[in-house]
Design an enzyme around this catalytic site. Structure first.
Site, PDB file in Angstrom:
ATOM      1  N   ASP A  35       0.812  -1.213   0.000  1.00 24.87           N
ATOM      2  CA  ASP A  35       0.000   0.000   0.000  1.00 24.87           C
ATOM      3  C   ASP A  35       0.848   1.267   0.000  1.00 24.87           C
ATOM      4  O   ASP A  35       2.056   1.234   0.267  1.00 24.87           O
ATOM      5  CB  ASP A  35      -0.880   0.035   1.254  1.00 24.87           C
ATOM      6  N   LYS A  57      -2.985   3.669  -2.890  1.00 26.08           N
ATOM      7  CA  LYS A  57      -4.085   4.588  -3.189  1.00 26.08           C
ATOM      8  C   LYS A  57      -3.845   5.890  -2.447  1.00 26.08           C
ATOM      9  O   LYS A  57      -3.488   5.896  -1.277  1.00 26.08           O
ATOM     10  CB  LYS A  57      -5.421   3.999  -2.724  1.00 26.08           C
ATOM     11  N   MET A 172      -8.420   9.605   7.922  1.00 26.85           N
ATOM     12  CA  MET A 172      -8.679   9.971   6.513  1.00 26.85           C
ATOM     13  C   MET A 172      -9.682  11.105   6.398  1.00 26.85           C
ATOM     14  O   MET A 172     -10.492  11.139   5.467  1.00 26.85           O
ATOM     15  CB  MET A 172      -9.182   8.749   5.723  1.00 26.85           C
TER      16      MET A 172
END
Length: 508
Positions: A35, A57, A172
């Site tokens: 990741d 991502k 996030m």
């Protein structure tokens, strides 16, 4: 035979927070699927031949859609490979590990979940903020700040969340702070509630902003905070004034470029990062076999018993010598009648790994001091084998020869500029990302300048830290002025001088 997929939590950012189980699985992985938030240094645990696939991502950009990542894991397992899916934080805390596990289950692929340390707890802890605290907070909630964009309305019950939990941790959510803070306040949470925004938590470049719920969105925008960041709301934020530790370390906020070879850089980086520095490894040199393909060294090994002294000027020379000795199917016993001299404690330590102890270590870790210390022990005519880099100063062999010794210089390696570094080095200097660059040998200096070529002017404004006077003299000869020169010519000595320099630099 079908392979197994391991969904491994990589931890919150500091690569050393990986679990032992995670390290064990990486060490036997055939394929690692990694990741964006998993530190690249974790990949060093995987075998060199292991396949490495990046599927990271970031906001607004996905290397692969989640469905394709699922299919990739299935396909690699069906090839019979051991697959480690390395995910930032914990696989099941907003990591979509559940979706990957479900896809593997439907496909009949065996899998295992290896929990990781979640950023929701670790990042506040590194900022000196406990998510619970006796008498202050007995509950906490972890909330996504970035819900599925396909949803028509929020699934979060803001009315209950705002006042029903003591501490709120949003992951996030930095891009959505105006929305998050507004929903909390309209749902009953006071605008004066202490809050903190922590960017790149647990990494050496961690940044923490202490504010209030009502001011958080404004402060994040004013200071240009971008993902990844944690947003924490609650009275526990007040604890930071007495529990802050990570950002209080003596080298916090300092970014240091490490120019040693890739193999050697990690020890210096680890020491400086323990003290709070952010280290970027930019190896300016790499080691290669000598130009004569070990011809002189092999000949000397063949006649090893004829030498009275064997001298090493670096740990690299020690390891290369014993590698060639093994090629002759010999070992340390071949040195039974030879006395050993080294420059420096690191070289002596390298020698000890082969079960040998140096007979002579000079008080100063430089060639002149070794010559001065050795000459009184020489008998005429002494025969000396000097194992060193191909390109080195001749002060040691010249002094020994003047004292009547017969000296054989046997190159064990040569240093070459590491061309792969240039594409990384130039942007770092253009962006003024480095505060300090360490120079641990003359070759790191000359190779640094060789890599920069006509861009050497980029070094203006970057301080140079030299491991000793010989390296500093090389800098001066090349028109560079070192900011500091270690008084003890070792990694520990260099580290101490960097600490002293930083302290003085801050006072100024």
């Amino acid at each position: 035979m079908t392979g197994t997929v391991y969904l491994v939590g990589a931890g919150p950012g500091d690569w050393r927070l990986l679990t032992l189980r995670g390290k064990e699985l990486l060490e036997r992985a055939d394929t690692v699927v990694t990741d964006h938030l998993a530190d690249d240094r974790l990949l060093a645990f995987a075998p060199p031949e292991a396949e490495r696939i990046y599927v990271g991502k970031t906001a607004g950009h996905h290397t692969l859609p989640q469905e394709e990542i699922n299919e990739l894991l299935i396909a690699k397992a069906r090839e019979g490979r051991t697959v480690v899916r390395l995910k930032g934080g914990d696989p099941f805390v907003f990591g979509r590990g559940g979706e990957e596990g479900a896809a593997l289950s439907r496909a009949g692929i065996p899998f295992e979940v290896v929990p990781g340390i979640s950023s929701a707890i670790a990042v506040p802890a590194y900022a000196g903020i406990p998510v619970t605290e006796r008498g202050m907070a007995s509950s906490f909630a972890v909330v996504t700040g970035h819900e599925d964009p396909q949803k028509k309305e929020s699934a979060i019950d803001w009315e209950k969340l705002a006042t029903g939990t003591d501490t709120l941790v949003f992951v996030m959510g930095v891009r959505n702070l105006p929305y998050i803070t507004a929903r909390l306040m309209t749902s009953g949470r006071s605008a004066e509630t202490p809050a903190a925004i922590i960017r790149w938590g647990t990494r050496s470049d961690q940044t923490t902003i202490v504010t209030t719920l009502g001011s958080a969105a404004y402060e994040a925008a004013r200071k240009g905070i971008t993902p990844p960041a944690i947003f924490i709301v609650g009275d526990v934020v007040r604890c930071r004034s007495r529990l802050s530790w990570f950002e209080n370390r003596p080298l916090s906020g300092l970014t240091i470029g490490i120019t040693r070879t890739r193999r050697q850089a990690s020890a210096l980086s680890a020491r400086l990062e323990e003290l709070g520095a952010s280290c970027i490894e930019i190896p300016t040199i790499r080691l290669d076999e000598p130009s004569d393909h070990y011809a002189v060294l092999d000949q000397a090994i063949y006649h090893l018993s004829s030498y009275n002294w064997l001298l090493f000027t670096s740990s690299n020379g020690v390891h290369r010598f014993f590698h060639r000795l093994c090629e002759f199917k010999e070992d340390s016993r071949s040195l039974g009648g030879i006395r050993l001299g080294v420059i420096g404690s690191a070289t002596a330590e390298a020698l000890s790994t082969y079960g040998l102890r140096a007979d002579l270590i000079p008080p100063e870790y430089r060639a002149e001091s070794l010559a001065d210390s050795l000459i009184p022990h020489l008998s005429r005519p002494s025969k000396i084998l000097l194992v060193r880099a191909e390109q080195a100063r001749n002060v040691l062999p010249d002094r020994l020869r003047s004292a009547g010794a017969r000296v054989t210089i046997a190159p064990a390696y040569r240093t070459l500029p590491d061309r792969e570094t240039r594409d990384r080095l130039i942007p770092l200097l253009e962006e003024h990302a480095l505060d300090l660059i360490t120079c641990t040998s003359s070759s790191t200096v000359t190779s640094l300048l060789d890599l920069l070529g006509d861009r050497r002017g980029l070094l203006e404004g970057v301080s140079l830290a030299c491991i000793g006077p010989v390296t500093a003299a090389t800098c001066t000869r090349e028109g560079l002025t070192p900011a500091l020169v270690a008084s003890t010519y070792t990694i520990e000595g260099l580290t101490q001088n960097i600490l002293d320099w930083r302290r003085t630099h801050h006072e100024i």
